[in-house]
Design an enzyme around this catalytic site. Structure first.
Site, PDB file in Angstrom:
ATOM      1  N   TRP A 106       0.834  -1.205   0.000  1.00 44.03           N
ATOM      2  CA  TRP A 106       0.000   0.000   0.000  1.00 44.03           C
ATOM      3  C   TRP A 106       0.867   1.252   0.000  1.00 44.03           C
ATOM      4  O   TRP A 106       0.551   2.229  -0.685  1.00 44.03           O
ATOM      5  CB  TRP A 106      -0.971  -0.003   1.170  1.00 44.03           C
ATOM      6  CG  TRP A 106      -1.989  -1.103   1.066  1.00 44.03           C
ATOM      7  CD1 TRP A 106      -2.129  -2.158   1.908  1.00 44.03           C
ATOM      8  CD2 TRP A 106      -2.977  -1.275   0.032  1.00 44.03           C
ATOM      9  NE1 TRP A 106      -3.156  -2.966   1.476  1.00 44.03           N
ATOM     10  CE2 TRP A 106      -3.683  -2.456   0.337  1.00 44.03           C
ATOM     11  CE3 TRP A 106      -3.322  -0.546  -1.107  1.00 44.03           C
ATOM     12  CZ2 TRP A 106      -4.730  -2.929  -0.465  1.00 44.03           C
ATOM     13  CZ3 TRP A 106      -4.363  -1.011  -1.903  1.00 44.03           C
ATOM     14  CH2 TRP A 106      -5.058  -2.185  -1.586  1.00 44.03           C
ATOM     15  N   ASP A 176      -1.688   6.590   6.474  1.00 41.51           N
ATOM     16  CA  ASP A 176      -2.741   5.706   5.988  1.00 41.51           C
ATOM     17  C   ASP A 176      -3.028   4.714   7.115  1.00 41.51           C
ATOM     18  O   ASP A 176      -2.214   3.840   7.401  1.00 41.51           O
ATOM     19  CB  ASP A 176      -2.251   4.986   4.721  1.00 41.51           C
ATOM     20  CG  ASP A 176      -3.255   3.956   4.198  1.00 41.51           C
ATOM     21  OD1 ASP A 176      -4.322   3.776   4.817  1.00 41.51           O
ATOM     22  OD2 ASP A 176      -2.951   3.334   3.150  1.00 41.51           O
ATOM     23  N   LYS A 200     -12.333  -1.960   6.856  1.00 37.55           N
ATOM     24  CA  LYS A 200     -11.607  -2.908   7.705  1.00 37.55           C
ATOM     25  C   LYS A 200     -12.055  -2.784   9.162  1.00 37.55           C
ATOM     26  O   LYS A 200     -12.478  -3.753   9.755  1.00 37.55           O
ATOM     27  CB  LYS A 200     -10.115  -2.700   7.570  1.00 37.55           C
ATOM     28  CG  LYS A 200      -9.585  -3.354   6.287  1.00 37.55           C
ATOM     29  CD  LYS A 200      -8.730  -2.488   5.457  1.00 37.55           C
ATOM     30  CE  LYS A 200      -8.487  -3.133   4.093  1.00 37.55           C
ATOM     31  NZ  LYS A 200      -7.755  -2.233   3.204  1.00 37.55           N
TER      32      LYS A 200
HETATM   33  C1  LIG Z   1      -7.183  -1.820   2.084  1.00 34.41           C
HETATM   34  C2  LIG Z   1      -6.125  -0.781   2.139  1.00 34.41           C
HETATM   35  C3  LIG Z   1      -6.048   0.248   1.174  1.00 34.41           C
HETATM   36  C4  LIG Z   1      -6.972   0.315  -0.009  1.00 34.41           C
HETATM   37  O1  LIG Z   1      -8.197   0.776   0.357  1.00 34.41           O
HETATM   38  P1  LIG Z   1      -9.358   1.057  -0.719  1.00 34.41           P
HETATM   39  O2  LIG Z   1     -10.402   1.684   0.141  1.00 34.41           O
HETATM   40  O3  LIG Z   1      -9.753  -0.266  -1.313  1.00 34.41           O
HETATM   41  O4  LIG Z   1      -8.831   1.986  -1.743  1.00 34.41           O
HETATM   42  C5  LIG Z   1      -5.070   1.200   1.338  1.00 34.41           C
HETATM   43  N1  LIG Z   1      -4.207   1.165   2.364  1.00 34.41           N
HETATM   44  C6  LIG Z   1      -4.245   0.185   3.285  1.00 34.41           C
HETATM   45  C7  LIG Z   1      -3.252   0.190   4.407  1.00 34.41           C
HETATM   46  C8  LIG Z   1      -5.195  -0.811   3.201  1.00 34.41           C
HETATM   47  O5  LIG Z   1      -5.232  -1.794   4.126  1.00 34.41           O
END
Ligand SMILES: *Cc1c(COP(=O)(O)O)cnc(C)c1O
Length: 365
Positions: A106, A176, A200
């Site tokens: 990511w 993030d 999540k």
């Molecule tokens: C799942 C995830 C993403 C992607 O998220 P989307 O909402 O599908 O764009 C980005 N960063 C991390 C750390 C993730 O776990």
């Protein structure tokens, strides 16, 4: 704990488990929300009823995370992946660089998305060690003039997590937190910008939460399309255009559930307990199960491990599936196994996995 009709041992990485009481509440009020004669999905986003849902969700985030008043909370669309681009679009000026800490796929994707907007570089990385640990940042002097530092608080695919966050002084820190938001207490004032897709730890997909320090918005780049400019949404309380109302409603109910469960400290303690059940099983397996993450960087959210052979991994996943476990396969990019133990995964589900792992090992070694 799980009702008979909601019985999967859900270890999905995302979209992931949602607390059963939230699903039940949503089901109860699905057709007739608070005697309105309508579903939440049918409410105008300009109605008082919806605005209360919206503002309550914001207020619960503020309370649970103890967010200072000089921060703004946004509900956006496009997932965390859209933030990868809108962050440099808004906050990376022509005369500066942005430093990215590479701790997994990511983070790599986030760095890649800076290219159209300006200059960014790898500030630290554990790539050469297949992202098995959280790297140290270089001395502050090396990045003191950067536009911002970007990190990924929890690495969903490799299973590592920052235990303490770096001090970046006057350089804005952007994180993030898609896969560990609201899983533990953090000091929001250490960050200038936090973002997370909801699917999540916060509820369903379709809404991305942003927590941004107002100062950062003041230094925003100009000449940005309206919808990609954070100020557009900040100025209108995320009601500039139609927000994902149903996702925000569920997100608010998930936050409500966190409060009911005793708040973030209680949730964090339970997350420790859950992860410990699985890590102990790995550590006491005499090498049958091998954890991917270095022990000091282990994630409480995503537990990644391998078995002695690909064939055994396949057998493990097949047998697990037959026993009601869902989502234990590792990310398609690295294989192996992964148990995602987000907030809504009950302790009993982790106990069931521990027991399954032990009996599988007994049978196959
Ligand atoms: C799942 C995830 C993403 C992607 O998220 P989307 O909402 O599908 O764009 C980005 N960063 C991390 C750390 C993730 O776990």
């Amino acid at each position: 704990m799980n009702s008979p009709s909601h019985h999967a041992y859900n270890f999905n990485a995302g979209p992931a488990a949602i607390p059963l009481p939230v699903l039940e509440k949503a089901q109860n009020e699905f057709i007739n929300f608070q005697e309105s004669g309508m579903s939440v999905m049918e409410l105008s986003h300009r109605s008082d009823l919806y605005e209360t849902i919206h503002n309550n969700a914001i207020q619960r985030l503020k309370t649970l995370y103890n967010i200072p008043d000089n921060y703004t909370i946004l509900f956006l669309q496009g997932g965390a992946s859209t933030q990868f681009a809108t962050i440099p679009m808004n906050f990376l000026p022509a005369d500066k660089k942005a430093g990215y800490v590479l701790t997994g796929s990511w983070a790599e994707k986030a760095l890649k998305e800076t290219a159209p907007f300006g200059e960014a570089y790898e500030l630290a990385s554990s790539k050469e060690d297949t992202y098995s640990y959280i790297p140290e940042l270089p001395a502050f002097e090396q990045f003191q003039n950067d536009a911002y530092v970007h990190l990924t608080s929890n690495n969903t695919i490799f299973g590592t997590q920052w235990q303490t966050f770096p001090e970046t002084k006057n350089v804005p820190l952007i994180a993030d937190m898609s896969s560990d938001i609201m899983s533990r207490t953090i000091d929001v004032s250490n960050f200038d910008f936090i973002y997370a897709g909801a699917q999540k730890n916060l509820g369903p997909s379709g809404v991305t939460t942003v927590i941004v320090k107002n100062d950062l918005l003041e230094n925003n780049n100009t000449n940005i399309p309206t919808m990609f400019d954070y100020r557009t949404h900040a100025d209108k309380n995320s009601l500039f255009n139609t927000p994902p109302t149903f996702s925000i409603y569920i997100l608010g109910e998930v936050l409500n559930w966190i409060e009911d469960e005793g708040g973030l400290d209680a949730i964090a303690a339970r997350n420790e307990q859950k992860a410990q059940l699985i890590y102990d099983t790995i550590d006491h397996s005499k090498g049958f199960y091998k954890g991917h993450a270095a022990s000091e960087s282990r994630s409480l959210m995503n537990i990644t491990f391998n078995l002695p052979s690909k064939a055994l991994e396949q057998a493990f996943l097949t047998e697990a599936k037959d026993n009601g476990f869902v989502g234990l396969n590792g990310h398609r990019s690295i294989g192996g196994c992964r148990a995602s133990c987000y907030n809504a995964v009950p302790v009993d589900t982790c106990i069931a996995l521990r027991d399954f792992m032990k009996s599988f090992q007994d049978k196959h070694s």
